[in-house]
Write a protein that holds these residues in place. Structure first.
Motif, PDB file in Angstrom:
ATOM      1  N   THR A 125       0.930  -1.180   0.038  1.00 31.91           N
ATOM      2  CA  THR A 125       0.033   0.183  -0.080  1.00 31.91           C
ATOM      3  C   THR A 125       0.778   1.300  -0.238  1.00 31.91           C
ATOM      4  N   LEU A 126       0.618   2.057  -0.829  1.00 30.22           N
ATOM      5  CA  LEU A 126       1.649   3.205  -0.900  1.00 30.22           C
ATOM      6  C   LEU A 126       0.569   4.634  -0.878  1.00 30.22           C
ATOM      7  N   LYS A 127       1.241   5.544  -0.098  1.00 33.18           N
ATOM      8  CA  LYS A 127       0.377   7.008   0.405  1.00 33.18           C
ATOM      9  C   LYS A 127       0.557   7.605  -0.961  1.00 33.18           C
ATOM     10  N   LEU A 128      -0.038   7.132  -1.901  1.00 31.50           N
ATOM     11  CA  LEU A 128      -0.156   8.145  -3.396  1.00 31.50           C
ATOM     12  C   LEU A 128      -1.569   7.700  -3.895  1.00 31.50           C
ATOM     13  N   SER A 129      -2.092   8.661  -4.399  1.00 29.88           N
ATOM     14  CA  SER A 129      -3.348   8.566  -4.817  1.00 29.88           C
ATOM     15  C   SER A 129      -3.349   7.853  -6.405  1.00 29.88           C
ATOM     16  N   LYS A 130      -3.996   6.836  -6.540  1.00 30.44           N
ATOM     17  CA  LYS A 130      -4.002   6.185  -8.033  1.00 30.44           C
ATOM     18  C   LYS A 130      -4.643   6.913  -8.989  1.00 30.44           C
ATOM     19  N   ASP A 131      -5.455   8.002  -8.353  1.00 32.47           N
ATOM     20  CA  ASP A 131      -5.993   9.143  -9.494  1.00 32.47           C
ATOM     21  C   ASP A 131      -4.984   9.872  -9.997  1.00 32.47           C
ATOM     22  N   ASN A 132      -3.653   9.814  -9.449  1.00 32.04           N
ATOM     23  CA  ASN A 132      -2.931  10.928 -10.087  1.00 32.04           C
ATOM     24  C   ASN A 132      -1.565  10.397 -10.829  1.00 32.04           C
ATOM     25  N   VAL A 133      -1.406   9.126 -10.467  1.00 31.06           N
ATOM     26  CA  VAL A 133      -0.366   8.446 -11.369  1.00 31.06           C
ATOM     27  C   VAL A 133      -0.526   7.247 -11.891  1.00 31.06           C
ATOM     28  N   ILE A 134       0.294   6.617 -12.524  1.00 31.34           N
ATOM     29  CA  ILE A 134       0.147   5.261 -13.277  1.00 31.34           C
ATOM     30  C   ILE A 134       1.306   4.410 -12.487  1.00 31.34           C
ATOM     31  N   PHE A 135       0.697   3.174 -12.172  1.00 31.53           N
ATOM     32  CA  PHE A 135       1.526   2.335 -11.402  1.00 31.53           C
ATOM     33  C   PHE A 135       2.020   1.098 -12.373  1.00 31.53           C
ATOM     34  N   ALA A 136       3.011   0.717 -11.859  1.00 26.69           N
ATOM     35  CA  ALA A 136       3.279  -0.634 -12.433  1.00 26.69           C
ATOM     36  C   ALA A 136       4.388  -1.679 -11.345  1.00 26.69           C
ATOM     37  N   VAL A 137       4.319  -2.930 -11.546  1.00 33.93           N
ATOM     38  CA  VAL A 137       5.150  -3.818 -10.783  1.00 33.93           C
ATOM     39  C   VAL A 137       6.065  -4.594 -11.617  1.00 33.93           C
ATOM     40  N   ARG A 138       7.265  -4.747 -11.128  1.00 38.06           N
ATOM     41  CA  ARG A 138       8.225  -5.577 -11.882  1.00 38.06           C
ATOM     42  C   ARG A 138       8.987  -6.668 -10.838  1.00 38.06           C
ATOM     43  N   ALA A 139       9.588  -7.529 -11.333  1.00 32.08           N
ATOM     44  CA  ALA A 139      10.077  -8.581 -10.390  1.00 32.08           C
ATOM     45  C   ALA A 139      11.699  -8.365 -10.753  1.00 32.08           C
ATOM     46  N   VAL A 140      12.570  -8.629  -9.894  1.00 31.50           N
ATOM     47  CA  VAL A 140      13.962  -8.397  -9.810  1.00 31.50           C
ATOM     48  C   VAL A 140      14.463  -9.530  -9.233  1.00 31.50           C
ATOM     49  N   ASP A 141      15.641 -10.178  -9.738  1.00 29.82           N
ATOM     50  CA  ASP A 141      16.333 -11.318  -9.315  1.00 29.82           C
ATOM     51  C   ASP A 141      17.562 -10.986  -8.326  1.00 29.82           C
ATOM     52  N   ARG A 142      18.162 -11.970  -7.967  1.00 29.22           N
ATOM     53  CA  ARG A 142      19.108 -11.694  -6.949  1.00 29.22           C
ATOM     54  C   ARG A 142      20.472 -10.786  -7.367  1.00 29.22           C
ATOM     55  N   GLU A 143      20.669 -10.927  -8.732  1.00 30.79           N
ATOM     56  CA  GLU A 143      21.710 -10.237  -9.366  1.00 30.79           C
ATOM     57  C   GLU A 143      21.222  -8.635  -9.849  1.00 30.79           C
ATOM     58  N   GLY A 144      19.893  -8.442  -9.622  1.00 34.72           N
ATOM     59  CA  GLY A 144      19.562  -7.403 -10.124  1.00 34.72           C
ATOM     60  C   GLY A 144      18.871  -7.156 -11.500  1.00 34.72           C
ATOM     61  N   HIS A 145      18.605  -8.298 -12.020  1.00 35.87           N
ATOM     62  CA  HIS A 145      17.985  -8.159 -13.506  1.00 35.87           C
ATOM     63  C   HIS A 145      16.613  -7.877 -12.987  1.00 35.87           C
TER      64      HIS A 145
END
Ligand SMILES: [Zn+2]
Length: 466
Positions: A435-455
């Motif tokens: 949960t982020l203290k940001l209004s979904k009305d004002n921004v566009i979100f995305a989620v990504r996965a990261v491995d141990r080496e940072g890829h």
């Protein structure tokens, strides 16, 4: 005027607020494109050094030596023996892939996808069309079915699409793109990746995208999990005075060709027209361009293609795959789709002397960096949702773990709705919600996965969930 200023002030306030109010549970980075955090894998960087402009030049000159690679040109045994026509070009590309495979202990599966196209607009009689490709299988059992793909078209044409015998050198269009596929194969086949890379050369592009259409449809029917397609078409860096050799354009579709009525309705309602999978891929390439110093900067163009033109990435878009097109900054139309000739002092024709082989090598490095980064990364998180059942100013995102078990953590990205690229990133650990203290009305979100080496995986924009 006054109210406009006030509006601007409020906008600035909102933007600042985004940064100041972000939650404290993770580290937040805010930088244009976030290049400071982009991972630079030394193994990938070393492979990019192996890309050779001399080899690219030799490959383009070899393709030109077949005189014409018109899809309608000869492919009988005599033409193969004479080294003339598309059949001879096809056999040579296949032999190159096989040679690279021998050099890596048989690491590549070299294949063809051959079919007969029935008569159509630019195909006067039933014609055999053959795509040639090499598969570098992923080494991780759970990730080998994930595919990233690079392609160029090896067919060519001159002023007359139906000319089957006249010279059609096609050095830039698209000897250059085919050379990118070949050189990426040569340098990346020396490495191992958890996911699979396919290096493709298609035919039939100039007759109506026939080869790529067949290949993309086959991939869809077989359920291939293609996460990204890089189509290189006219990346020769034509040596005209107005050329910018420091830039390569990356075209990506906005509203997806494969969007359903339901998708379109959601996109219309929420302002999702700038967030297709292809556009996330374009942004990913921009980030890769900042992480690896390849000497050419991706210039994102937010449209499917140039005016009056099309390309093989569209065949993949039609089947629902994320696909982009690389093309030089400025095209010289005297050097494309033209009979070789001089008229009123102007030289026409797609000849090797107009191609900047160092430029093609830089574009090949950018492609190889993007392919290697994507094939090293975990799968993107699945089922990414943004909870919208209550009116509230916080934003809650949920997802299921990146399939394939390679993710070590996740990152949430966001940007202002008016911004072309991601502006902020926050690590959220190995979680499947935040949960982020940001209004979904004002921004566009995305989620990504990261491995141990940072890829990092491609980011996934959430769909609303009530
Ligand atoms: Zn082309």
């Amino acid at each position: 005027m006054k109210s406009r200023l006030l509006q601007s002030a409020i906008l600035v306030g909102i933007t600042l607020g985004l940064v100041v109010n972000c939650p404290a549970q993770g580290k937040e980075t805010s930088a244009p494109g976030m290049s400071d955090k982009a991972v630079r894998d030394p193994k990938i960087a070393a492979a990019l050094q192996q890309v050779s402009a001399a080899r690219i030049q030799a490959n383009i000159e070899k393709m030109v030596s077949f005189r014409t690679r018109s899809t309608l040109s000869a492919q009988d045994p005599a033409s193969l023996a004479a080294g003339r026509g598309i059949g001879a070009a096809r056999e040579w590309i296949k032999a190159e892939f096989e040679r690279y495979s021998n050099d890596c202990g048989g690491c590549l599966e070299v294949k063809t996808d051959s079919f007969t196209e029935e008569p159509a607009d630019r195909i006067p009689k039933p014609t055999q069309i053959t795509n040639v490709y090499a598969v570098l299988k992923g080494t991780d059992a759970e990730n080998t079915k994930r595919i990233v793909l690079v392609t160029g078209h090896y067919d060519s044409r001159n002023s007359d699409t139906l000319d089957t015998t006249g010279d059609a050198p096609g050095a830039n269009d698209d000897g250059s793109g085919t050379a990118v596929s070949l050189e990426s194969t040569r340098v990346l086949s020396r490495l191992k990746f958890p996911a699979t890379i396919i290096f493709l050369a298609v035919a039939g592009e100039e007759q109506g995208l026939n080869g790529s259409h067949h290949f993309a449809k086959m991939a869809k029917e077989h359920g291939w999990q293609i996460e990204a397609v890089l189509n290189n078409d006219i990346v020769g860096g034509d040596k005209s005075a107005e050329q910018d050799h420091s830039v390569v354009r990356v075209f990506s579709e906005g509203l997806p060709a494969a969007a359903t009525e339901r998708d379109t309705s959601r996109i219309r309602g929420l302002g999702g027209e700038n967030d297709s999978g292809s556009r996330q891929l374009a942004r990913y390439i921009a980030d890769v361009g900042r992480a690896y110093d390849v000497g050419v900067k991706p210039m994102l163009v937010f449209r499917l293609d140039r005016y009056l033109r099309g390309g093989d990435h569209y065949s993949f878009n039609q089947q629902g795959f994320s696909a982009v097109r690389f093309t030089e900054f400025r095209e010289d139309f005297h050097h494309q789709h033209q009979n070789v000739r001089t008229e009123k002092g102007i030289e026409y024709g797609d000849l090797p002397k107009f191609v900047d082989f160092d430029y093609v090598a830089r574009v090949a490095r950018l492609n190889a960096a993007a392919l290697a980064s994507l094939a090293s990364a975990p799968a993107p998180p699945a089922d990414v949702h943004l909870l919208t059942k209550d009116l509230e100013n916080d934003s809650t995102l949920t997802w299921t773990a990146s399939p394939g078990g390679r993710a070590a953590e996740y990152e949430v990205l966001w940007r202002a709705t008016t911004s072309p690229e991601w502006e902020h990133v926050q690590k959220v650990g190995n979680a499947t919600h935040t949960t982020l203290k940001l209004s979904k009305d004002n921004v566009i979100f995305a989620v990504r996965a990261v491995d141990r080496e940072g890829h990092r995986s491609l980011p996934v924009v959430p769909v609303p969930e009530r």
